[in-house]
Design a protein around this motif. Structure first.
Motif, PDB file in Angstrom:
ATOM      1  N   VAL A 176      15.571  -8.373   7.050  1.00  0.00           N
ATOM      2  CA  VAL A 176      14.630  -8.841   6.028  1.00  0.00           C
ATOM      3  C   VAL A 176      13.610  -7.729   5.816  1.00  0.00           C
ATOM      4  O   VAL A 176      12.879  -7.373   6.737  1.00  0.00           O
ATOM      5  CB  VAL A 176      13.914 -10.132   6.455  1.00  0.00           C
ATOM      6  N   LEU A 177      13.575  -7.201   4.614  1.00  0.00           N
ATOM      7  CA  LEU A 177      12.671  -6.098   4.296  1.00  0.00           C
ATOM      8  C   LEU A 177      12.059  -6.298   2.918  1.00  0.00           C
ATOM      9  O   LEU A 177      12.700  -6.825   2.008  1.00  0.00           O
ATOM     10  CB  LEU A 177      13.421  -4.760   4.284  1.00  0.00           C
ATOM     11  N   VAL A 178      10.812  -5.877   2.788  1.00  0.00           N
ATOM     12  CA  VAL A 178      10.236  -5.654   1.461  1.00  0.00           C
ATOM     13  C   VAL A 178      10.124  -4.142   1.334  1.00  0.00           C
ATOM     14  O   VAL A 178       9.534  -3.483   2.199  1.00  0.00           O
ATOM     15  CB  VAL A 178       8.856  -6.314   1.304  1.00  0.00           C
ATOM     16  N   MET A 179      10.696  -3.595   0.273  1.00  0.00           N
ATOM     17  CA  MET A 179      10.833  -2.148   0.173  1.00  0.00           C
ATOM     18  C   MET A 179       9.976  -1.569  -0.953  1.00  0.00           C
ATOM     19  O   MET A 179       9.982  -2.076  -2.080  1.00  0.00           O
ATOM     20  CB  MET A 179      12.310  -1.791  -0.067  1.00  0.00           C
ATOM     21  N   ASN A 180       9.257  -0.521  -0.622  1.00  0.00           N
ATOM     22  CA  ASN A 180       8.453   0.215  -1.592  1.00  0.00           C
ATOM     23  C   ASN A 180       9.363   1.251  -2.252  1.00  0.00           C
ATOM     24  O   ASN A 180       9.502   2.375  -1.773  1.00  0.00           O
ATOM     25  CB  ASN A 180       7.280   0.893  -0.872  1.00  0.00           C
ATOM     26  N   GLY A 227       0.832  -1.192   0.000  1.00  0.00           N
ATOM     27  CA  GLY A 227       0.000   0.000   0.000  1.00  0.00           C
ATOM     28  C   GLY A 227       0.867   1.243   0.000  1.00  0.00           C
ATOM     29  O   GLY A 227       1.784   1.380  -0.819  1.00  0.00           O
ATOM     30  N   ASP A 228       0.629   2.144   0.954  1.00  0.00           N
ATOM     31  CA  ASP A 228       1.439   3.358   1.070  1.00  0.00           C
ATOM     32  C   ASP A 228       2.558   3.195   2.089  1.00  0.00           C
ATOM     33  O   ASP A 228       3.274   4.142   2.394  1.00  0.00           O
ATOM     34  CB  ASP A 228       0.543   4.544   1.463  1.00  0.00           C
ATOM     35  N   ASN A 229       2.715   1.977   2.615  1.00  0.00           N
ATOM     36  CA  ASN A 229       3.806   1.723   3.564  1.00  0.00           C
ATOM     37  C   ASN A 229       5.151   1.795   2.854  1.00  0.00           C
ATOM     38  O   ASN A 229       5.267   1.480   1.660  1.00  0.00           O
ATOM     39  CB  ASN A 229       3.637   0.350   4.211  1.00  0.00           C
ATOM     40  N   LEU A 230       6.175   2.160   3.601  1.00  0.00           N
ATOM     41  CA  LEU A 230       7.520   2.262   3.032  1.00  0.00           C
ATOM     42  C   LEU A 230       8.242   0.918   3.024  1.00  0.00           C
ATOM     43  O   LEU A 230       9.025   0.644   2.113  1.00  0.00           O
ATOM     44  CB  LEU A 230       8.340   3.286   3.824  1.00  0.00           C
ATOM     45  N   VAL A 231       7.986   0.096   4.032  1.00  0.00           N
ATOM     46  CA  VAL A 231       8.631  -1.210   4.123  1.00  0.00           C
ATOM     47  C   VAL A 231       7.686  -2.216   4.765  1.00  0.00           C
ATOM     48  O   VAL A 231       6.712  -1.845   5.436  1.00  0.00           O
ATOM     49  CB  VAL A 231       9.937  -1.178   4.965  1.00  0.00           C
ATOM     50  N   ALA A 232       8.010  -3.484   4.576  1.00  0.00           N
ATOM     51  CA  ALA A 232       7.445  -4.564   5.378  1.00  0.00           C
ATOM     52  C   ALA A 232       8.608  -5.197   6.121  1.00  0.00           C
ATOM     53  O   ALA A 232       9.698  -5.362   5.558  1.00  0.00           O
ATOM     54  CB  ALA A 232       6.742  -5.591   4.491  1.00  0.00           C
ATOM     55  N   GLY A 233       8.398  -5.549   7.376  1.00  0.00           N
ATOM     56  CA  GLY A 233       9.474  -6.138   8.155  1.00  0.00           C
ATOM     57  C   GLY A 233       8.931  -6.848   9.385  1.00  0.00           C
ATOM     58  O   GLY A 233       7.729  -6.814   9.672  1.00  0.00           O
ATOM     59  N   VAL A 234       9.836  -7.487  10.117  1.00  0.00           N
ATOM     60  CA  VAL A 234       9.492  -8.274  11.302  1.00  0.00           C
ATOM     61  C   VAL A 234       9.959  -7.534  12.549  1.00  0.00           C
ATOM     62  O   VAL A 234      11.095  -7.030  12.593  1.00  0.00           O
ATOM     63  CB  VAL A 234      10.153  -9.671  11.241  1.00  0.00           C
ATOM     64  N   VAL A 235       9.100  -7.476  13.550  1.00  0.00           N
ATOM     65  CA  VAL A 235       9.475  -6.850  14.821  1.00  0.00           C
ATOM     66  C   VAL A 235      10.723  -7.532  15.373  1.00  0.00           C
ATOM     67  O   VAL A 235      10.816  -8.756  15.412  1.00  0.00           O
ATOM     68  CB  VAL A 235       8.324  -6.957  15.843  1.00  0.00           C
TER      69      VAL A 235
END
Length: 256
Positions: free
Chosen positions: A151-155, A119-127
Protein backbone atom coordinates in the motif's frame (compact mmCIF):
# COMPACT_ATOMS: atom_id res chain seq x y z
CA UNK A 1 -8.69 9.71 -6.93
CA UNK A 2 -6.46 7.37 -8.94
CA UNK A 3 -6.07 3.81 -7.65
CA UNK A 4 -3.53 1.55 -9.35
CA UNK A 5 -2.77 -2.13 -9.02
CA UNK A 6 -0.77 -4.67 -11.00
CA UNK A 7 -1.24 -8.36 -11.63
CA UNK A 8 -0.15 -11.38 -13.56
CA UNK A 9 -2.28 -14.49 -13.94
CA UNK A 10 -1.42 -15.76 -10.44
CA UNK A 11 -3.41 -12.97 -8.80
CA UNK A 12 -6.43 -12.73 -11.10
CA UNK A 13 -9.02 -13.96 -8.53
CA UNK A 14 -7.72 -11.46 -5.99
CA UNK A 15 -7.71 -8.75 -8.62
CA UNK A 16 -11.48 -8.99 -9.08
CA UNK A 17 -11.92 -9.00 -5.31
CA UNK A 18 -9.71 -5.97 -4.87
CA UNK A 19 -11.32 -3.85 -7.58
CA UNK A 20 -14.85 -4.53 -6.43
CA UNK A 21 -14.09 -3.89 -2.77
CA UNK A 22 -12.27 -0.64 -3.54
CA UNK A 23 -15.04 0.54 -5.84
CA UNK A 24 -17.77 -0.16 -3.26
CA UNK A 25 -16.19 2.38 -0.91
CA UNK A 26 -14.79 4.78 -3.55
CA UNK A 27 -17.35 5.06 -6.34
CA UNK A 28 -15.73 8.09 -8.00
CA UNK A 29 -12.26 6.58 -8.17
CA UNK A 30 -10.49 5.90 -11.45
CA UNK A 31 -8.84 2.47 -11.49
CA UNK A 32 -5.78 1.49 -13.48
CA UNK A 33 -4.72 -2.16 -13.74
CA UNK A 34 -1.19 -2.81 -14.99
CA UNK A 35 -1.23 -6.05 -16.96
CA UNK A 36 2.01 -7.83 -16.21
CA UNK A 37 1.07 -11.21 -17.64
CA UNK A 38 -2.70 -11.70 -17.42
CA UNK A 39 -4.11 -14.23 -19.87
CA UNK A 40 -6.26 -12.68 -22.65
CA UNK A 41 -9.39 -14.53 -21.51
CA UNK A 42 -9.05 -13.04 -18.03
CA UNK A 43 -8.51 -9.57 -19.48
CA UNK A 44 -11.79 -9.91 -21.38
CA UNK A 45 -13.59 -11.08 -18.22
CA UNK A 46 -12.18 -8.19 -16.23
CA UNK A 47 -13.33 -5.64 -18.81
CA UNK A 48 -16.81 -7.16 -18.81
CA UNK A 49 -16.90 -7.24 -15.02
CA UNK A 50 -16.03 -3.54 -14.77
CA UNK A 51 -18.48 -2.56 -17.51
CA UNK A 52 -21.27 -4.56 -15.89
CA UNK A 53 -20.75 -2.77 -12.59
CA UNK A 54 -20.02 0.67 -13.99
CA UNK A 55 -16.43 0.73 -12.70
CA UNK A 56 -14.09 3.22 -14.38
CA UNK A 57 -11.15 0.91 -15.01
CA UNK A 58 -8.34 1.15 -17.54
CA UNK A 59 -6.02 -1.75 -18.35
CA UNK A 60 -2.50 -0.89 -19.47
CA UNK A 61 0.31 -3.18 -20.54
CA UNK A 62 3.50 -3.20 -18.50
CA UNK A 63 6.66 -2.44 -20.46
CA UNK A 64 8.22 -5.89 -20.52
CA UNK A 65 11.57 -4.54 -21.68
CA UNK A 66 11.90 -2.56 -18.45
CA UNK A 67 11.28 -5.46 -16.07
CA UNK A 68 11.82 -8.76 -17.89
CA UNK A 69 15.48 -9.14 -16.83
CA UNK A 70 14.95 -8.32 -13.14
CA UNK A 71 15.43 -11.08 -10.53
CA UNK A 72 12.38 -13.04 -9.35
CA UNK A 73 11.46 -15.69 -6.77
CA UNK A 74 9.32 -18.08 -8.81
CA UNK A 75 5.57 -17.66 -8.26
CA UNK A 76 6.15 -15.96 -4.93
CA UNK A 77 7.65 -12.88 -6.57
CA UNK A 78 7.31 -12.50 -10.32
CA UNK A 79 8.18 -9.56 -12.56
CA UNK A 80 4.64 -8.27 -11.86
CA UNK A 81 5.99 -7.02 -8.52
CA UNK A 82 8.07 -4.46 -10.39
CA UNK A 83 5.12 -3.01 -12.31
CA UNK A 84 4.32 -0.56 -9.48
CA UNK A 85 7.70 1.09 -10.04
CA UNK A 86 6.56 2.01 -13.57
CA UNK A 87 3.46 3.94 -12.43
CA UNK A 88 5.03 7.42 -12.91
CA UNK A 89 5.77 6.48 -16.54
CA UNK A 90 2.40 4.82 -17.13
CA UNK A 91 0.55 7.87 -15.76
CA UNK A 92 2.60 10.80 -17.11
CA UNK A 93 -0.21 13.32 -16.53
CA UNK A 94 -0.85 12.39 -12.90
CA UNK A 95 0.85 14.00 -9.91
CA UNK A 96 -0.17 11.35 -7.37
CA UNK A 97 -1.49 7.79 -7.27
CA UNK A 98 -2.56 5.27 -4.67
CA UNK A 99 -1.01 1.87 -5.31
CA UNK A 100 -2.51 -1.26 -3.73
CA UNK A 101 -1.46 -4.88 -4.20
CA UNK A 102 -3.97 -7.16 -5.90
CA UNK A 103 -4.15 -9.24 -2.71
CA UNK A 104 -5.58 -6.38 -0.66
CA UNK A 105 -9.18 -5.81 0.33
CA UNK A 106 -10.49 -2.27 0.75
CA UNK A 107 -13.04 -1.90 3.57
CA UNK A 108 -13.17 1.89 3.86
CA UNK A 109 -13.25 5.20 2.04
CA UNK A 110 -9.70 5.97 0.85
CA UNK A 111 -10.25 9.74 0.82
CA UNK A 112 -7.90 10.40 3.74
CA UNK A 113 -5.21 8.32 2.06
CA UNK A 114 -5.62 10.22 -1.20
CA UNK A 115 -5.39 13.58 0.60
CA UNK A 116 -2.22 12.69 2.52
CA UNK A 117 0.21 15.60 2.18
CA UNK A 118 3.39 14.06 0.81
CA UNK A 119 5.31 17.32 0.67
CA UNK A 120 8.74 16.45 -0.72
CA UNK A 121 8.41 12.80 0.33
CA UNK A 122 8.55 10.19 -2.41
CA UNK A 123 5.98 7.83 -0.90
CA UNK A 124 3.63 7.29 2.00
CA UNK A 125 3.50 3.79 3.43
CA UNK A 126 3.09 1.59 6.51
CA UNK A 127 6.00 0.14 8.47
CA UNK A 128 6.24 -3.57 7.69
CA UNK A 129 7.43 -4.67 11.10
CA UNK A 130 8.04 -8.32 10.23
CA UNK A 131 11.05 -8.26 7.94
CA UNK A 132 13.94 -10.47 9.04
CA UNK A 133 16.76 -8.70 10.87
CA UNK A 134 19.29 -10.06 8.37
CA UNK A 135 17.49 -8.24 5.56
CA UNK A 136 17.49 -5.01 7.56
CA UNK A 137 21.15 -5.38 8.46
CA UNK A 138 22.11 -5.82 4.81
CA UNK A 139 20.73 -2.37 3.98
CA UNK A 140 21.59 -0.82 7.37
CA UNK A 141 17.99 0.11 8.07
CA UNK A 142 16.05 -0.04 11.33
CA UNK A 143 12.77 -1.93 11.67
CA UNK A 144 10.74 1.25 12.11
CA UNK A 145 12.02 2.68 8.80
CA UNK A 146 11.25 -0.23 6.47
CA UNK A 147 7.80 0.01 4.83
CA UNK A 148 5.68 -2.65 3.17
CA UNK A 149 5.20 -1.92 -0.52
CA UNK A 150 1.67 -3.35 -0.75
CA UNK A 151 0.00 0.00 0.00
CA UNK A 152 1.65 3.20 -1.19
CA UNK A 153 0.77 6.77 -1.98
CA UNK A 154 3.24 7.85 -4.62
CA UNK A 155 4.56 11.31 -5.44
CA UNK A 156 4.71 10.81 -9.20
CA UNK A 157 6.10 14.28 -9.92
CA UNK A 158 9.14 13.68 -7.71
CA UNK A 159 9.60 10.14 -9.05
CA UNK A 160 9.80 11.40 -12.62
CA UNK A 161 11.98 14.39 -11.77
CA UNK A 162 14.52 12.33 -9.83
CA UNK A 163 14.49 9.15 -11.94
CA UNK A 164 13.40 7.01 -9.00
CA UNK A 165 12.26 4.06 -11.14
CA UNK A 166 15.70 3.68 -12.72
CA UNK A 167 17.34 3.98 -9.30
CA UNK A 168 15.10 1.26 -7.85
CA UNK A 169 15.81 -1.09 -10.76
CA UNK A 170 19.55 -0.46 -10.48
CA UNK A 171 19.40 -1.21 -6.76
CA UNK A 172 17.49 -4.45 -7.38
CA UNK A 173 20.24 -5.64 -9.69
CA UNK A 174 22.88 -4.75 -7.09
CA UNK A 175 21.04 -6.55 -4.27
CA UNK A 176 19.67 -9.54 -6.20
CA UNK A 177 20.26 -11.84 -3.24
CA UNK A 178 17.90 -9.94 -0.94
CA UNK A 179 14.76 -11.83 0.04
CA UNK A 180 12.24 -9.15 -0.85
CA UNK A 181 13.93 -7.75 -3.97
CA UNK A 182 11.65 -4.91 -5.17
CA UNK A 183 10.47 -3.98 -1.67
CA UNK A 184 13.97 -3.82 -0.22
CA UNK A 185 15.25 -1.88 -3.23
CA UNK A 186 12.37 0.58 -2.92
CA UNK A 187 13.10 1.09 0.78
CA UNK A 188 16.76 1.66 0.05
CA UNK A 189 16.03 4.38 -2.52
CA UNK A 190 13.21 6.24 -0.73
CA UNK A 191 14.80 6.09 2.74
CA UNK A 192 14.41 9.36 4.63
CA UNK A 193 11.63 10.57 2.33
CA UNK A 194 8.68 8.53 3.56
CA UNK A 195 5.45 9.72 5.14
CA UNK A 196 4.58 6.96 7.61
CA UNK A 197 0.93 5.87 7.76
CA UNK A 198 -1.04 4.08 10.46
CA UNK A 199 -1.34 0.30 10.48
CA UNK A 200 -5.02 0.50 9.53
CA UNK A 201 -4.02 1.35 5.94
CA UNK A 202 -2.09 -1.91 5.51
CA UNK A 203 -3.45 -4.45 8.00
CA UNK A 204 -1.81 -7.86 7.61
CA UNK A 205 -4.47 -10.56 7.89
CA UNK A 206 -2.05 -13.31 8.97
CA UNK A 207 -0.53 -11.08 11.65
CA UNK A 208 -3.74 -9.75 13.18
CA UNK A 209 -2.93 -11.28 16.58
CA UNK A 210 0.54 -9.73 16.66
CA UNK A 211 -0.14 -6.18 15.47
CA UNK A 212 -1.76 -3.28 17.28
CA UNK A 213 -5.53 -3.47 17.42
CA UNK A 214 -7.04 -1.02 14.96
CA UNK A 215 -10.08 -1.11 12.74
CA UNK A 216 -8.61 -1.93 9.32
CA UNK A 217 -9.22 0.26 6.29
CA UNK A 218 -7.21 -1.95 3.93
CA UNK A 219 -6.71 -5.65 4.69
CA UNK A 220 -3.61 -7.16 3.13
CA UNK A 221 -3.53 -10.92 2.52
CA UNK A 222 0.24 -10.97 2.36
CA UNK A 223 1.96 -14.33 2.35
CA UNK A 224 0.49 -17.60 1.14
CA UNK A 225 -2.95 -17.40 2.84
CA UNK A 226 -5.02 -15.91 0.04
CA UNK A 227 -8.83 -15.85 0.46
CA UNK A 228 -9.37 -17.18 -3.06
CA UNK A 229 -7.21 -20.26 -2.31
CA UNK A 230 -8.17 -21.26 1.22
CA UNK A 231 -11.38 -21.26 3.22
CA UNK A 232 -10.03 -20.56 6.69
CA UNK A 233 -8.11 -17.37 6.09
CA UNK A 234 -8.03 -14.74 8.85
CA UNK A 235 -10.47 -11.87 8.22
CA UNK A 236 -12.21 -13.53 5.22
CA UNK A 237 -14.72 -10.73 4.69
CA UNK A 238 -15.07 -11.35 0.97
CA UNK A 239 -14.81 -14.48 -1.12
CA UNK A 240 -14.86 -15.69 -4.69
CA UNK A 241 -18.01 -17.49 -5.80
CA UNK A 242 -17.90 -20.69 -7.84
CA UNK A 243 -18.99 -18.75 -10.90
CA UNK A 244 -15.96 -17.38 -12.76
CA UNK A 245 -15.01 -13.75 -12.21
CA UNK A 246 -17.83 -12.90 -9.85
CA UNK A 247 -17.52 -11.46 -6.39
CA UNK A 248 -19.52 -12.49 -3.35
CA UNK A 249 -20.12 -10.19 -0.39
CA UNK A 250 -19.46 -12.54 2.55
CA UNK A 251 -19.76 -16.29 2.18
CA UNK A 252 -23.54 -16.22 2.11
CA UNK A 253 -24.09 -12.92 0.35
CA UNK A 254 -25.08 -11.75 -3.05
CA UNK A 255 -22.92 -12.21 -6.15
CA UNK A 256 -22.03 -9.32 -8.45
Amino acid sequence: MVIVTASDNNFVPGLFLFIFSAWIHNREAKFVVIDAGIEPASVIELRRFCERNGIDCQLVQADGKRISDLPTRGKLLTTAAYARILIPEILPDCDKAIYLDADTLVVSDLGALWLADLGDNLVAGVVDGFVEQEELDDIEMSRNEYINSGVLVMNLVAWRREGIADRVFATVRETAKSRYLDQTALNTVVRGRVLFLGREWNFFSERYVEIERRLPKVIHYAGSAKPWRYRRVPLPMFSISTEPCRVRISRRGRCF
